[in-house]
Design an enzyme around this catalytic site. Structure first.
Site, short mmCIF file in Angstrom:
data_model
loop_
_atom_site.label_atom_id
_atom_site.label_comp_id
_atom_site.label_asym_id
_atom_site.label_seq_id
_atom_site.Cartn_x
_atom_site.Cartn_y
_atom_site.Cartn_z
N ALA A 90 20.85 -19.91 72.97
CA ALA A 90 19.61 -20.15 73.71
C ALA A 90 18.55 -20.80 72.83
CB ALA A 90 19.09 -18.84 74.31
N ASN A 170 12.12 -10.61 76.42
CA ASN A 170 13.06 -9.89 75.56
C ASN A 170 12.51 -8.58 75.03
OD1 ASN A 170 11.70 -12.36 74.43
ND2 ASN A 170 12.07 -11.25 72.53
N SER A 218 22.20 -17.56 76.75
CA SER A 218 22.79 -17.19 75.47
C SER A 218 24.03 -16.33 75.71
CB SER A 218 21.78 -16.39 74.65
OG SER A 218 22.41 -15.85 73.51
N THR A 258 31.94 -31.23 68.23
CA THR A 258 33.17 -30.67 68.79
C THR A 258 32.88 -29.36 69.49
OG1 THR A 258 34.51 -31.73 67.11
CG2 THR A 258 35.48 -29.81 68.20
N CYS A 344 8.79 -6.57 61.30
CA CYS A 344 8.61 -6.63 59.86
C CYS A 344 8.68 -8.08 59.43
CB CYS A 344 9.72 -5.85 59.15
SG CYS A 344 9.59 -4.10 59.42
C1 LIG Z 1 18.09 -13.93 72.22
C2 LIG Z 1 17.11 -14.85 72.87
C3 LIG Z 1 17.02 -16.19 72.50
C4 LIG Z 1 17.87 -16.78 71.40
O1 LIG Z 1 19.21 -16.84 71.78
P1 LIG Z 1 20.33 -17.20 70.66
O2 LIG Z 1 21.56 -17.44 71.48
O3 LIG Z 1 20.42 -15.99 69.80
O4 LIG Z 1 19.87 -18.41 69.95
C5 LIG Z 1 16.10 -16.97 73.15
N1 LIG Z 1 15.32 -16.48 74.12
C6 LIG Z 1 15.37 -15.19 74.50
C7 LIG Z 1 14.48 -14.70 75.58
C8 LIG Z 1 16.27 -14.33 73.88
O5 LIG Z 1 16.31 -13.05 74.25
#
Ligand SMILES: *Cc1c(COP(=O)(O)O)cnc(C)c1O
Length: 399
Positions: A90, A170, A218, A258, A344
């Site tokens: 993501a 998140n 993701s 790839t 942190c």
């Molecule tokens: C985890 C997360 C991402 C990043 O995804 P990755 O696949 O770890 O790069 C981006 N946006 C949100 C809201 C996420 O929870």
């Protein structure tokens, strides 16, 4: 894996049917579903072909598997297979959507709208564009974590080319009014991107009915592997995205490199499982989340829930415990994997910018815990976690 109570515990830890430590951090990452692992294994062993090899069966086999995965992802979100672009996750999808639209559309305007509580992948992409001469409006959120649609309306300008608002947060699990924002963007012919990493597979998404032009997924947030993701790019929209990684022209030229065949096969399987099991699973997980919330709230005073409880993914509970330090709480809860409202950085502890955007004080933001329940969370685990949290908060408050 530790299965006995640590020696410093003051009370016996009755944990029938519970293996310690308990994983309640499913927003950080989810475990790989065993069915996903099984689907991937052949592509890590004998079926090693490059999906781009057109001249032999090794390539055809891998290419066929990628095609199936593309359909599985598309099916989960109500898209067409050709609208699915595989990426490394993501973070890359957010970067591609935001920088790609900015680069491609800068002749039309140089204004972008986003929200204070977005993931860093979105915020830092926007920050980067500010250095390149774009103007970015960072919308505030209301106390419930949701964007105020009136404030959004006021932020729109004739030169706005992109709006990026996440589907689910998140930290708080709060769902944004994606359908409403999308409708306004469509009316004004503004590209609309949503980071749906925390929403896909957790709440129903149907892009056939929603005005979303670009959407990030993701793999490792929905029981698939890490290092694989998707950018959905609506075919019928006028939105164009300039590639950010060049070479080879894979994925309609939008993302060269790839293809990660084992990862893509796993993500496809994860989407198929989510499609089949989402309604029942969402209901079960929401039930466990509500049980955790009720236990904690009925036993402890000075507990507040951060963010809308109504507009929230089923597996999230984000709570503040007045009068305790989140870090102390995490240290004491050494047999439960959760996150606190404090990040942190290299040399100090910063209260969460997401919780602060909801109006929490630094103290209360740092006194917060994010519980992330998931597919493999059980009722005994929730009961054990609730008991430990109640016991620990009481002890910390006594000091
Ligand atoms: C985890 C997360 C991402 C990043 O995804 P990755 O696949 O770890 O790069 C981006 N946006 C949100 C809201 C996420 O929870």
């Amino acid at each position: 894996m530790r299965t006995e109570a640590p020696p410093n515990s003051t009370q016996p830890r009755a944990a029938v049917g519970v293996t310690l430590p308990i994983y309640l951090d499913n927003h950080a990452t989810t475990p790989l579903d065993p069915r996903v692992l099984e689907s991937m294994l052949p592509f890590l062993q004998g079926k090693f072909g490059n999906p781009a090899s057109r001249s032999h069966s090794f390539g055809w086999e891998a290419s066929k598997a990628v095609d199936l995965a593309r359909q599985q992802v598309a099916h989960l979100i109500g898209a067409a297979p050709e609208e699915i672009i595989f990426t490394s996750g993501a973070t890359e999808s957010d970067n591609l959507a935001i920088k790609g639209v900015a680069e491609s559309d800068c002749d039309r305007g140089r204004h972008i709208i986003t929200v204070h509580t977005e993931h860093k992948a979105v915020l830092d992409s926007c920050k980067h564009l500010e250095h390149c001469g774009f103007e970015v409006t960072y919308l505030p959120v209301q106390n419930d974590g949701r964007v105020d649609l009136d404030a959004f309306g006021r932020a729109l300008r004739p030169e706005t080319i992109l709006v990026t608002v996440m589907a689910a947060n998140n930290e708080t699990g709060v769902l944004q009014p994606i359908a409403e924002i999308g409708a306004i963007c469509r009316e004004r012919r503004i590209a609309f991107h949503t980071d749906a990493a925390q929403a896909v597979g957790k709440v129903p998404i149907n892009l056939a009915a929603q005005n979303v032009d670009l959407l990030s997924i993701s793999g490792h947030k929905l029981y698939g592997p890490k290092g694989v993701g998707v950018l959905y790019v609506r075919k019928s929209s006028a939105v164009t995205v300039a590639p950010q990684i060049h070479g080879g022209g894979h994925e309609h030229g939008l993302r060269s490199g790839t293809l990660n065949a084992p990862g893509i096969v796993g993500l496809g399987k994860a989407c198929e499982i989510a499609k089949n099991e989402l309604p029942e699973e969402a209901c079960r997980i929401a039930g466990l989340r509500n049980r955790l919330r009720e236990r904690i709230m009925s036993e402890l005073d000075g507990v507040t829930i951060n963010g809308s409880i109504e507009h929230r993914v089923p597996g999230n509970l984000n709570v503040s415990f007045a009068g305790v330090q989140g870090e102390d709480l995490l240290t004491a809860l050494d047999d439960i994997a959760v996150s606190s409202g404090a990040a942190c950085t290299s040399d100090h502890v910063e209260p969460s910018y997401v919780l602060k955007a909801l109006g929490l004080s630094d103290d209360l933001a740092q006194a917060s815990i994010r519980f992330g329940l998931g597919r493999f969370t059980t009722e005994p685990e929730v009961d054990y976690a609730a008991g430990r949290v109640i016991e620990t908060v009481r002890q910390l408050r006594e000091f």
